[in-house]
Design an enzyme around this catalytic site. Structure first.
Site, PDB file in Angstrom:
ATOM      1  N   HIS A  75      -2.587   1.224   6.946  1.00 26.15           N
ATOM      2  CA  HIS A  75      -2.893   1.225   5.373  1.00 26.15           C
ATOM      3  C   HIS A  75      -3.218   2.683   5.060  1.00 26.15           C
ATOM      4  O   HIS A  75      -3.645   3.745   5.782  1.00 26.15           O
ATOM      5  CB  HIS A  75      -4.564   0.429   5.380  1.00 26.15           C
ATOM      6  CG  HIS A  75      -4.516   0.159   3.620  1.00 26.15           C
ATOM      7  ND1 HIS A  75      -3.807  -0.860   3.213  1.00 26.15           N
ATOM      8  CD2 HIS A  75      -5.585   0.301   2.800  1.00 26.15           C
ATOM      9  CE1 HIS A  75      -4.379  -0.937   1.895  1.00 26.15           C
ATOM     10  NE2 HIS A  75      -5.215  -0.038   1.538  1.00 26.15           N
ATOM     11  N   CYS A 129       0.842  -1.242  -0.110  1.00 27.16           N
ATOM     12  CA  CYS A 129       0.003  -0.007   0.008  1.00 27.16           C
ATOM     13  C   CYS A 129       0.867   1.160  -0.081  1.00 27.16           C
ATOM     14  O   CYS A 129       0.560   2.108  -0.842  1.00 27.16           O
ATOM     15  CB  CYS A 129      -0.927  -0.110   1.269  1.00 27.16           C
ATOM     16  SG  CYS A 129      -0.232   0.122   2.795  1.00 27.16           S
ATOM     17  N   HIS A 167      -5.718   1.945  -4.469  1.00 22.94           N
ATOM     18  CA  HIS A 167      -4.827   1.239  -3.191  1.00 22.94           C
ATOM     19  C   HIS A 167      -4.556  -0.330  -3.752  1.00 22.94           C
ATOM     20  O   HIS A 167      -5.210  -1.037  -4.530  1.00 22.94           O
ATOM     21  CB  HIS A 167      -5.534   1.554  -2.045  1.00 22.94           C
ATOM     22  CG  HIS A 167      -6.656   0.409  -1.731  1.00 22.94           C
ATOM     23  ND1 HIS A 167      -6.818  -0.131  -0.779  1.00 22.94           N
ATOM     24  CD2 HIS A 167      -7.772  -0.030  -2.670  1.00 22.94           C
ATOM     25  CE1 HIS A 167      -7.999  -0.982  -0.764  1.00 22.94           C
ATOM     26  NE2 HIS A 167      -8.546  -0.795  -1.763  1.00 22.94           N
TER      27      HIS A 167
END
Length: 359
Positions: free
Chosen positions: A321, A273, A333
């Site tokens: 994240h 990520c 993402h």
């Protein structure tokens, strides 16, 4: 038409598609209900949703823990690279300092030998025995200059020796930190493998129809979260325009859609990520921290209603994240192992906050 313009048009098309799918509160990503066959056999063979929901929650926990460990791994890797570079620079300074010290010692030795050749007599005695007093006085002036130069040499030697001692101390400290970070990286790597292995093992126990139903439940949960976020009316307040660098970062992120997630990866063939977001902004000419936690800690925070395309949304209370906002309530993402870089709803996960790399 230039490459940049074509890329931005591609982004625009992607975002329009995203708005079509994501902006309507009543639109689902997929039918969350299982399709029963004419005989009803599919429904009969599936376990209760609450059982699969427990599996989904367990998988979320395992992959979340893997994401936290991935951030720790990336942070340790970044520190290791920095400390290795610092050790190399210190080694160069030590080599240069030692060469300088050797030169100073040679010069000091030459001065000592010159003094020895005068016989070491005091200046008064040299004047008495001199055949040419004027020549002696001229020489005495040079001797005085030599003595001052000798003191300067001794002072410079002392400073150089002190510098070398400090360089050695600093290098030792960097080595200790480097070793600690290597251990931290190895521990994080072990945790990542353990969590992902447990998740894969859990998923491997499911039959094909169970996996299909589990996927439907995941989509349903994401849809419900996105719908709740949109129903809050937040989207009507989000109308910021992307900066030039923001457009470039969105264009890069869009080009990566479909590439696999891989922990620790920064491209070009796979990403995690924060690897995706950091590389997108580096390509846009604005290097940012490597990990989602450091991106949250170091970059400027902006209100959710003020975010614009290119801004980064940080998720979960531990900042484990990160995704890039691309407009229309959508993000790009790299979700987790087994998935690919994808377009999703910005409200599908709990938002911690938003940061702006080019503030």
């Amino acid at each position: 038409m230039g490459t940049g313009k074509r890329g931005l048009i591609a982004v625009a098309v992607t975002v329009v598609c995203a708005v079509t799918v994501l902006a309507a509160p009543g639109t689902a990503f997929a039918d969350p209900s299982p399709k029963a066959s004419p005989t009803g056999s599919t429904t009969a063979t599936l376990p209760a949703d609450r059982d699969l929901e427990a599996v989904r929650e367990k998988l979320d926990t395992l992959y979340h823990d893997a994401a936290v460990a991935t951030d720790a791994y990336n942070a340790a890797q970044e520190k290791t690279e920095k400390q290795s570079a610092e050790i190399v620079e210190l080694a160069k300074k030590i080599v240069a300092g030692q060469a300088r010290l050797d030169d100073l010692k040679n010069r000091a030795g030459a001065a000592a030998r010159a003094q020895y050749r005068t016989g070491g007599l005091p200046p008064t005695a040299q004047l008495i025995f001199s055949d040419n007093p004027r020549q002696f006085l001229d020489g005495a002036g040079r001797v005085l200059q030599g003595q001052r130069a000798a003191k300067g040499l001794i002072g410079e030697m002392t400073r150089t020796q002190e510098d070398l001692k400090q360089y050695a101390t600093d290098a030792s400290d960097r080595w200790d930190k480097l070793e600690a970070n290597r251990k931290a990286k190895a521990a994080a790597q072990e945790t990542i493998k353990k969590q992902i292995s447990a998740a894969e093992k859990l998923e491997s126990r499911l039959e094909k129809k169970q996996k299909e139903r589990l996927a439907a439940l995941e989509k349903e949960a994401a849809h419900q979260a996105q719908t709740a976020w949109l129903d809050s009316g937040i989207l009507k307040d989000i109308n910021g325009k992307a900066s030039e660098q923001g457009k470039q970062s969105v264009e890069f992120a869009t080009q990566q859609i479909g590439k696999p997630y891989e922990w620790g990866a920064e491209g070009p063939n796979a990403f995690d990520c924060s690897g995706l977001t950091s590389q997108a902004w580096e390509k846009a000419g604005r290097p940012i921290p490597r990990t989602s936690q450091e991106q949250w800690r170091q970059l400027k925070h902006v209100a959710v209603e003020d975010m614009r395309p290119g801004d980064l949304i940080i998720y979960f209370s531990d900042a484990s994240h990160v995704a890039m906002y691309v407009g229309g309530g959508a993000i790009i993402h790299a979700p987790r192992p087994g998935r690919t870089v994808t377009l999703a709803g910005a409200g599908e996960m709990p938002i911690l906050g938003v940061v702006r790399p080019d503030a």
